[in-house]
Design an enzyme around this catalytic site. Structure first.
Site, PDB file in Angstrom:
ATOM      1  CG  HIS A  19      -4.309  -4.450   8.571  1.00 57.23           C
ATOM      2  ND1 HIS A  19      -5.021  -4.884   7.475  1.00 57.23           N
ATOM      3  CD2 HIS A  19      -2.989  -4.507   8.203  1.00 57.23           C
ATOM      4  CE1 HIS A  19      -4.189  -5.205   6.503  1.00 57.23           C
ATOM      5  NE2 HIS A  19      -2.956  -4.980   6.910  1.00 57.23           N
ATOM      6  CD  GLU A  62      -0.349  -6.312   8.677  1.00 60.46           C
ATOM      7  OE1 GLU A  62       0.144  -5.387   8.002  1.00 60.46           O
ATOM      8  OE2 GLU A  62      -1.113  -7.188   8.187  1.00 60.46           O
ATOM      9  CG  HIS A  92       0.927  -2.320   6.347  1.00 58.77           C
ATOM     10  ND1 HIS A  92      -0.364  -2.769   6.252  1.00 58.77           N
ATOM     11  CD2 HIS A  92       0.884  -0.994   6.060  1.00 58.77           C
ATOM     12  CE1 HIS A  92      -1.157  -1.770   5.912  1.00 58.77           C
ATOM     13  NE2 HIS A  92      -0.427  -0.672   5.785  1.00 58.77           N
ATOM     14  CD  GLU A 151       3.962  -5.305   4.159  1.00 54.76           C
ATOM     15  OE1 GLU A 151       3.924  -5.778   5.303  1.00 54.76           O
ATOM     16  OE2 GLU A 151       2.964  -5.223   3.421  1.00 54.76           O
TER      17      GLU A 151
END
Length: 594
Positions: A426, A441, A494, A557
């Site tokens: 992102h 995030e 992430h 993650e």
């Protein structure tokens, strides 16, 4: 299903009936809980808590599919996520009105789709899928001919924003190469027309009060009449300045005031002519200062420049118009553990020089200054120490002492080091998941990624980061960068999220697609051992960055920003350091036996 037509909002590209009302259970208070875009099938999935009656409409210029969920709320800020499927740009989810949630699927510039082939299916009143046809280039579907070249005049060009530079203005574009016309009017206005272009839906204010470089204000509007395109209007406070407009081969338009050439009168004229050869700037040398903190660009006469991060290469790009490279000019070479990985010189066209600088991991591009009109200094700033953890009532495991890593085995990069790409997910306008207390995030993973890069560099591994700071990068350039540098492995970092009503969901997940299974298991085990977090297993998935990389690739993650256990940990600097150490240890373990 029955037609719901609002023809006044559609352009000529679309058939009359392009919006539908999808009937389900009677409308009631609902909440949008989950959405996902399956790039393999061009299918959108979404679920709600409570039945909904979706309304869908296809809108043009730019083309996008808008799905409204009346009587539905979204318990988070607007989220924009890249799609990574050919012809599709992104999916944006937000609260359109106080009682209506909206999902928007943006198509890539220059693409459209047949609305008659869009298929909605209500599996239940709370679970829906939307199947989309493969997007087609505008004009290609109707004519049957090959898709138009992206370098055709205005084809696929989008205007993203207009930036004030130290010596003028830069119209940032994406898509094809912009074609430009300039017009000076008698009412103190300068018009820069970009035929065939459209305005990005993500562009901010289209009207700005400036008072810079002899310009009082600026506006961005579609061209009037039937001609498609965009007009950027500069209202002048200084009418004595002459203006030059230059379109770059790599996208973007440079607008500069100055005394060169004759004043452009009223009436439509082509963009300003290139200066004669005796006014051409020659770049005579590019040097690295002895302490490695600055790159100096020297010329034979005064010059202007613009600068930006280059999405395609991930490097910092400096553009010097009306310039040429001198004979024998060579870029400075990176030293072991230097502040940059490489510098490249490009003569983009006979009148434009571009200089690309790829900083080393954790190094920032500092201020660009001109100590003299013939000299440009590019500052390379190394980061300070990692900030200490803030006070917190949450129990955070103590970060382990620095590890005594084994030296990596022989490498295949030019300077004898292995190459690892670290991808912080992102960034910029895309915050990623937003969780408890507004935890974003993009900031969490940026901190972790920078620390991982520093640790690996300290242990002899060459690291390339897909982003160095808080900026938005599409999925394709991240993959292209990894493939171009011939990386040994690709690690995308992430943070996870689920509905805010499920704070009980916590833990670490690791994903791979094909060749990354052993890398995924190695990193996953290292994370579990280094943090004590919950184990949500290693899984196989078809994420874009995993499918299109040519080396072993994983997506980590590192926890749930919506989790009661994970969120306070991820918000704590000490725990992020612990995650970074565990990831770096797993990478080094893997590199011993790739």
């Amino acid at each position: 299903m029955k037609n719901w037509v609002k023809p006044q909002i559609f352009s000529w590209l679309l058939p009359a009936a392009t919006a539908v009302l999808l009937l389900s259970a009677p409308a009631q208070a609902a909440r949008l809980e989950y959405w996902r875009f399956d790039t393999a099938q061009n299918r959108l999935h979404f679920t709600t808590a409570g039945g909904v009656q979706p309304k869908a409409q296809l809108i043009a210029n730019p083309t996008r599919l808008v799905i409204d969920l009346p009587g539905t709320t979204l318990d988070r800020q607007t989220v924009t996520q890249p799609v990574g499927s050919p012809g599709f740009e992104s999916i944006r989810v937000g609260q359109f009105e106080s009682d209506t949630a909206r999902l928007v699927i943006e198509l890539s510039p220059g693409y459209t789709l047949d609305p008659q082939q869009v298929q909605f299916r209500g599996i239940t009143p709370t679970e829906w899928t939307v199947d989309l046809p493969t997007p087609q280039r505008i004009g290609a579907a109707s004519s049957g001919s090959a898709a138009a070249s992206p370098t055709q005049s205005g084809s696929g060009v989008q205007i993203e924003n207009v930036q004030v530079t130290p010596d003028g203005f830069f119209i940032r574009t994406r898509g094809g190469q912009p074609q430009v016309k300039m017009e000076r009017s008698s009412d103190r206005s300068l018009y820069v027309d970009i035929p065939g272009a459209t305005i990005s839906p993500n562009m901010g204010s289209r009207d700005q009060l400036l008072d810079r470089h002899g310009v009082a204000r600026m506006s961005v509007r579609p061209l009037d009449g039937s001609t498609p395109g965009v007009r950027v209007t500069f209202v002048l406070s200084d009418t004595n300045s002459n203006w030059q407009v230059t379109a770059s081969n790599l996208g973007g338009v440079v607008v500069l005031p100055g005394p060169q050439g004759s004043r452009v009168g009223s009436g439509s004229v082509a963009m300003a002519q290139n200066p004669s050869s005796d006014r051409m700037v020659t770049i005579e040398g590019i040097e690295l200062q002895q302490d490695g903190s600055q790159i100096l660009i020297k010329s034979n006469q005064p010059f202007t420049y613009t600068s930006e991060w280059d999405r395609a290469s991930g490097a910092y790009r400096i553009v010097i118009p009306s310039a040429q490279l001198g004979n024998g000019v060579q870029p400075p070479q990176s030293t072991n553990r230097g502040a940059f990985l490489w510098v490249k010189l490009q003569q983009e066209d006979p009148q434009t020089v571009a200089i690309l600088v790829q900083p080393a991991a954790g190094v920032r591009i500092g201020p660009l200054t001109q100590p003299s009109p013939q000299l440009l200094s590019v500052t390379l700033q190394r980061p300070g120490n990692v900030a200490a953890a803030p006070n917190s009532s949450t129990s955070i495991p103590t970060a382990p002492a620095p590890m005594n890593y084994p030296a990596p085995s022989p490498m295949r990069s030019r300077d004898g080091r292995r190459v690892v790409v670290i991808d912080a997910g992102h960034g910029g306008r895309d915050p990623g998941a937003v969780g408890i207390g507004g935890l974003q995030e993009k900031g969490v993973v940026m901190d972790i990624s920078q620390q991982v890069a520093r640790i690996l560099e300290q242990n002899g591994v060459q690291v390339v980061m897909t982003r160095q700071d808080d900026r938005e990068i599409d999925l394709a350039p991240r993959v292209q960068l990894a493939n171009r540098v011939n990386a040994d492995i690709f690690v995308s970092i992430h943070a996870n999220a689920i509905d805010m009503s499920r704070p009980d969901v916590n833990g670490i997940e690791t994903y791979y697609y094909a060749s990354g299974q052993r890398l995924a298991q190695t990193l996953h085990n290292s994370l579990l051992q280094g943090t004590g977090a919950r184990d949500r297993r290693v899984r196989q998935a078809r994420f874009y960055v995993l499918r299109h990389t040519s080396m072993p690739a994983v997506l980590l993650e590192v926890g749930f920003v919506t989790g009661a256990e994970d969120a306070p940990r991820l918000a704590n600097a000490a725990y992020r350091t612990q995650l970074a150490l565990a990831i770096a240890q797993g990478v080094l373990q893997y590199l011993q036996n790739p």
